[in-house]
Enzyme design. Sequence first.
Site, PDB file in Angstrom:
ATOM      1  CG  LEU A  16      44.097  46.242  36.531  1.00 32.68           C
ATOM      2  CD1 LEU A  16      43.074  45.497  37.376  1.00 32.68           C
ATOM      3  CD2 LEU A  16      43.434  46.851  35.300  1.00 32.68           C
ATOM      4  CB  SER A 211      51.735  49.043  46.609  1.00 27.46           C
ATOM      5  OG  SER A 211      51.549  48.310  47.808  1.00 27.46           O
ATOM      6  CE  LYS A 212      46.561  47.357  41.089  1.00 23.74           C
ATOM      7  NZ  LYS A 212      47.661  47.207  40.109  1.00 23.74           N
ATOM      8  NE  ARG A 213      53.485  43.703  47.293  1.00 23.17           N
ATOM      9  CZ  ARG A 213      54.406  44.565  47.724  1.00 23.17           C
ATOM     10  NH1 ARG A 213      54.639  44.683  49.004  1.00 23.17           N
ATOM     11  NH2 ARG A 213      55.086  45.301  46.873  1.00 23.17           N
TER      12      ARG A 213
END
Length: 431
Positions: A16, A211-213
């Site tokens: 995503l 980032s997602k993290r």
Amino acid sequence: MKANIVTRFAPSPTGLLHAGNYRTAVFSYLFARQNGGKFILRIEDTDRERSKPEYEANILESLAWLGLDFDEKYRQSENAPVHREYLEKMIASGHAYISKETPVKEGDRSEVIRFKNPNKVVTFSDLIRGEISFDTTELKDFVIAKSLDEPVFHLAVVVDDFTEGMTHIIRGEDHISNTPRQILIQEAIGAPRPIYAHLPLVLAPDRSKLSKRKGALALTEYRDRGYLPQTLLNFMAMLGWNPGTEEEVFTLDQLIEKFDLAKVQKSGAIFNDEKLLWYNREHLKKLSLSELTNIATERIPDLAQLNSNQLKILVPVIFERLSTLAELDEMREGGEWDYLFTAPAVSKELLGETKYLAETIALLENISADKFVPEKIKDAIWDFATEKGRKEVLWPMRVALTGKEKSPDPFTVAAILGKEETKTRLLAKLD
Ligand code: GLU
């Protein structure tokens, strides 16, 4: 002349995508549209293992939500016969060769296709970063395909950009190190060099790459959390660019007019949640009453029972302190506006002293039902409340109408309920 500009957004559907990724689409789109050019979507699905149809669907959904319409759409895998054709040509012309390899780990091939590196200095001029030179010798004879039907990313990108007619490659700075390799391939296949613009990275507040993290959400998650598409567009357009004035709030049309690729900054752009929330409030303020009414009734269907006069009073009050549309869902779940439809249970304790209620009702009686609007109601009661003590007069009135500790002021609530219902509720609380 800026005729025939063609830009692209070339996402890989392997996850995503977040606002840092879509920022590239926004810049490419704005640049194409302001020059009357084409904006192309290319789904880069060469990594067959990691590419998933649901991620591709999410990309299409996100672009549609943002209102970024594309003129053409390609899927990289569908251009495979053309990639093969160019690989064959490059082998025939000596720009590439089949190389025998010694596999070291599992999955390694005994044969790959390598590019015949001319070992030279490649210099290109980046619209944002200026002139960049790179000695390609250190790249050696790099791999461009695992087999004729399995090109690596660089080969596919260059062939696609060429066959799809890209004039401007606008993409993240993380692709700068790919550019010399890609230019070598371009030269080998006789493709003209496009103009490059490498955008500064989008950083998390701690200045690491977003980032997602680091908490970056998929764009559709922002939608689901109640952000407006124009908020995200505006916010992303400002990630690395500003118009050079204090102005910050822009519609898509204004962005198309003002955006300037040459003024994109070199330093990283910080993604800031607070700022995003601010943009959302600003864009909510720009909506018309009918737009706000549609949004409110969509999220709180009960509100559709109210007539347009009632909504005209209520809707601005609802949006007054709202930052995201998800707060409307919270209102619905919490039954925030239930008292508008059903007389609430009112606790005696919360209601307190009601000794001024009879006189309040008498004052309201003077207003005709068709003039029962917040200003008139306030005018009718204000002097009396000032004389007796505002809290003593207005608190029991408001609580009798709403049953709640917190609600809009009693004039607003009374006006929405109407004269009859207001009287009924107040009379019921007389001692
Ligand atoms: N598919 C690449 C990515 O998602 C973009 C390639 C390019 O823009 O050249 O990062």
